[in-house]
Design an enzyme around this catalytic site. Structure first.
Site, PDB file in Angstrom:
ATOM      1  N   VAL A  23       0.915  -1.245   0.031  1.00 25.45           N
ATOM      2  CA  VAL A  23      -0.121   0.043  -0.010  1.00 25.45           C
ATOM      3  C   VAL A  23       0.747   1.227   0.053  1.00 25.45           C
ATOM      4  O   VAL A  23       0.810   2.206  -0.709  1.00 25.45           O
ATOM      5  CB  VAL A  23      -0.926   0.192   1.139  1.00 25.45           C
ATOM      6  CG1 VAL A  23      -1.506   1.370   1.260  1.00 25.45           C
ATOM      7  CG2 VAL A  23      -2.114  -1.298   1.384  1.00 25.45           C
ATOM      8  N   ASP A 127      -8.867 -16.829   9.054  1.00 26.74           N
ATOM      9  CA  ASP A 127     -10.220 -17.512   9.316  1.00 26.74           C
ATOM     10  C   ASP A 127     -10.715 -17.882   7.873  1.00 26.74           C
ATOM     11  O   ASP A 127     -11.399 -18.882   7.680  1.00 26.74           O
ATOM     12  CB  ASP A 127     -11.239 -16.701   9.791  1.00 26.74           C
ATOM     13  CG  ASP A 127     -10.729 -16.816  11.506  1.00 26.74           C
ATOM     14  OD1 ASP A 127      -9.918 -17.299  11.875  1.00 26.74           O
ATOM     15  OD2 ASP A 127     -11.247 -15.814  12.137  1.00 26.74           O
ATOM     16  N   GLY A 170     -10.044 -20.630  13.591  1.00 29.06           N
ATOM     17  CA  GLY A 170     -11.027 -20.266  12.568  1.00 29.06           C
ATOM     18  C   GLY A 170     -12.309 -19.562  13.094  1.00 29.06           C
ATOM     19  O   GLY A 170     -13.193 -19.502  12.282  1.00 29.06           O
ATOM     20  N   GLY A 185      -4.603 -35.592   6.142  1.00 32.21           N
ATOM     21  CA  GLY A 185      -5.049 -37.032   6.088  1.00 32.21           C
ATOM     22  C   GLY A 185      -5.903 -37.377   7.425  1.00 32.21           C
ATOM     23  O   GLY A 185      -5.523 -38.403   7.701  1.00 32.21           O
ATOM     24  N   HIS A 253      -2.871 -19.836  19.045  1.00 32.80           N
ATOM     25  CA  HIS A 253      -2.275 -18.578  18.376  1.00 32.80           C
ATOM     26  C   HIS A 253      -1.029 -18.938  17.550  1.00 32.80           C
ATOM     27  O   HIS A 253      -0.613 -17.955  16.873  1.00 32.80           O
ATOM     28  CB  HIS A 253      -2.107 -17.702  19.239  1.00 32.80           C
ATOM     29  CG  HIS A 253      -3.164 -17.005  19.871  1.00 32.80           C
ATOM     30  ND1 HIS A 253      -4.131 -17.521  20.798  1.00 32.80           N
ATOM     31  CD2 HIS A 253      -4.043 -15.837  19.437  1.00 32.80           C
ATOM     32  CE1 HIS A 253      -5.092 -16.698  21.086  1.00 32.80           C
ATOM     33  NE2 HIS A 253      -5.101 -15.600  20.216  1.00 32.80           N
TER      34      HIS A 253
HETATM   35  O1  F6P Z   1      -9.995 -14.022  13.965  1.00 32.33           O
HETATM   36  C1  F6P Z   1      -8.738 -14.485  13.767  1.00 32.33           C
HETATM   37  C2  F6P Z   1      -8.525 -15.360  15.047  1.00 32.33           C
HETATM   38  O2  F6P Z   1      -7.304 -15.872  15.325  1.00 32.33           O
HETATM   39  C3  F6P Z   1      -9.654 -16.453  15.338  1.00 32.33           C
HETATM   40  O3  F6P Z   1      -9.266 -17.823  14.502  1.00 32.33           O
HETATM   41  C4  F6P Z   1      -9.772 -16.737  16.669  1.00 32.33           C
HETATM   42  O4  F6P Z   1     -10.861 -17.420  17.360  1.00 32.33           O
HETATM   43  C5  F6P Z   1      -9.332 -15.303  17.342  1.00 32.33           C
HETATM   44  O5  F6P Z   1      -8.868 -14.868  16.275  1.00 32.33           O
HETATM   45  C6  F6P Z   1      -8.783 -15.109  18.523  1.00 32.33           C
HETATM   46  O6  F6P Z   1      -8.810 -13.986  18.848  1.00 32.33           O
HETATM   47  P1  F6P Z   1      -7.715 -13.288  19.944  1.00 32.33           P
HETATM   48  O7  F6P Z   1      -6.349 -13.084  19.266  1.00 32.33           O
HETATM   49  O8  F6P Z   1      -8.420 -11.813  20.297  1.00 32.33           O
HETATM   50  O9  F6P Z   1      -7.804 -14.251  21.107  1.00 32.33           O
END
Ligand code: F6P
Length: 323
Positions: A23, A127, A170, A185, A253
């Site tokens: 950007v 997601d 997700g 798998g 995460h």
């Molecule tokens: O939207 C992305 C995501 O990683 C989701 O997959 C997950 O449910 C959510 O964010 C987790 O959120 P946070 O990082 O605020 O705990």
């Protein structure tokens, strides 16, 4: 338009940095000035801006996360928050904004657009639940991270003839779970879009063993009614009767933190450049995405509040190939 702002918002996604770089450099290529906003919409409200030149966005293409920081900002959801954001954009002479983020973030873009401020969204979330694009920035990297973990678990599952249960992220969307299960798998995939329960999972696992399998892998998306915690607890409680012990791994995460894959760098660079092109040619109020390999711009009103439905073709194929 001569001065634009740029922010990343919501959960970070690998490739956001590549989008920031694209950007910025593309806007400068068109003769505009770029201002980065720190901490997403929270920084927009507080006026946390930083000028971005071509060198400021160097050395980030290969890095996960976002150099601008990100946040989930409840304050922005109210009228007062939007008004304060508009005020701070005006104060800094900013005439347009690029928002790199997922569903919640693009709802914020739409709020600003409805108040007459030019915004272009860039589809970015691990997601892959955002309309107006077949694929979002970050999902390919997250998928590959999940797959690497699954491959490792399969190695030890094979050695010990054990059963493993892996949970992917997700939110309410089963895309990551479905694709990671398919590529890894899995014997059983559990996603929110297809109702299932522990008894059905156990029956599928028993059938797999009856077909000669010696180990088991279940991949469950976090949004499923029976997520890893619930499935794991049920299997632990009914272990004797179900005849299975499942060891649970929640990836969480970890999936968001990787260096972006080549696919995500290319996608992010293309979408970021397209967003600058759109904004600087006064074609705002859209989400930039990729559909059928083409870069597209879809009105934010057609995207916001309308989560993409999951195509279950891969889910069904996974069922027949897990035999
Ligand atoms: O939207 C992305 C995501 O990683 C989701 O997959 C997950 O449910 C959510 O964010 C987790 O959120 P946070 O990082 O605020 O705990």
């Amino acid at each position: 338009m001569k001065r634009i702002a740029l922010l990343t918002s919501g959960g970070d996604a690998p490739g956001m940095n590549a989008a920031i770089r694209a950007v910025t450099r593309r806007a400068i290529f068109h003769g505009a000035e770029v201002c980065g906003v720190r901490r997403g919409f929270a920084g927009l409200i507080s006026g946390d801006f930083v000028p971005l030149g071509p060198r400021d966005v160097g050395r980030i293409l290969h890095l996960g996360g976002t150099m601008l920081g990100s946040a989930r900002c409840a304050e922005f959801r109210g009228e007062a928050g939007v008004a304060r954001a508009l005020e701070s954009l005006g104060k800094h002479g900013l005439e347009g904004l690029v928002v790199i983020g997922g569903n919640g973030s693009q709802a914020g873009s739409h709020d600003l657009t409805r108040r007459g401020f030019p915004v272009v969204g860039v589809a970015s979330t691990i997601d892959n639940d955002l309309g107006g694009t077949d694929v979002t920035i970050g999902v390919d990297t997250a998928l590959n991270i999940a797959l690497e973990a699954i491959d490792r678990l399969k190695v030890t599952a094979l050695s010990h003839e054990r059963g493993f249960l892996v949970e992917t992220m997700g939110r309410d969307c089963g895309y990551l779970g479905m694709m990671a299960g398919f590529a890894g798998g899995a014997d059983v995939i559990v996603i929110p879009e297809v109702p299932s329960d522990p008894e059905a999972v156990a029956a599928e696992l028993r059938a797999a063993y009856a077909r000669g399998k010696s180990h088991a892998l279940v991949v469950v998306a976090e949004g499923a009614a029976y997520n890893a915690e619930k499935l794991g607890a049920y299997f632990a409680e009914h272990r004797e009767r179900l005849q299975f012990a499942l060891r649970v791994t929640k990836l969480g995460h970890v999936q968001r933190g990787g260096a972006p894959t080549a696919f995500d760098r290319v996608l992010a660079s293309r979408l970021g450049a397209a967003a600058a092109d759109q904004l600087l040619t006064d074609q705002s109020g859209v989400l930039v995405g990729m559909q059928r390999s083409e870069i597209t711009a879809t009105p934010l009103g057609d995207v916001v509040g309308r989560p993409k439905s999951l195509d279950l073709e891969i889910f069904r194929l996974a069922q027949s190939l897990a035999r």
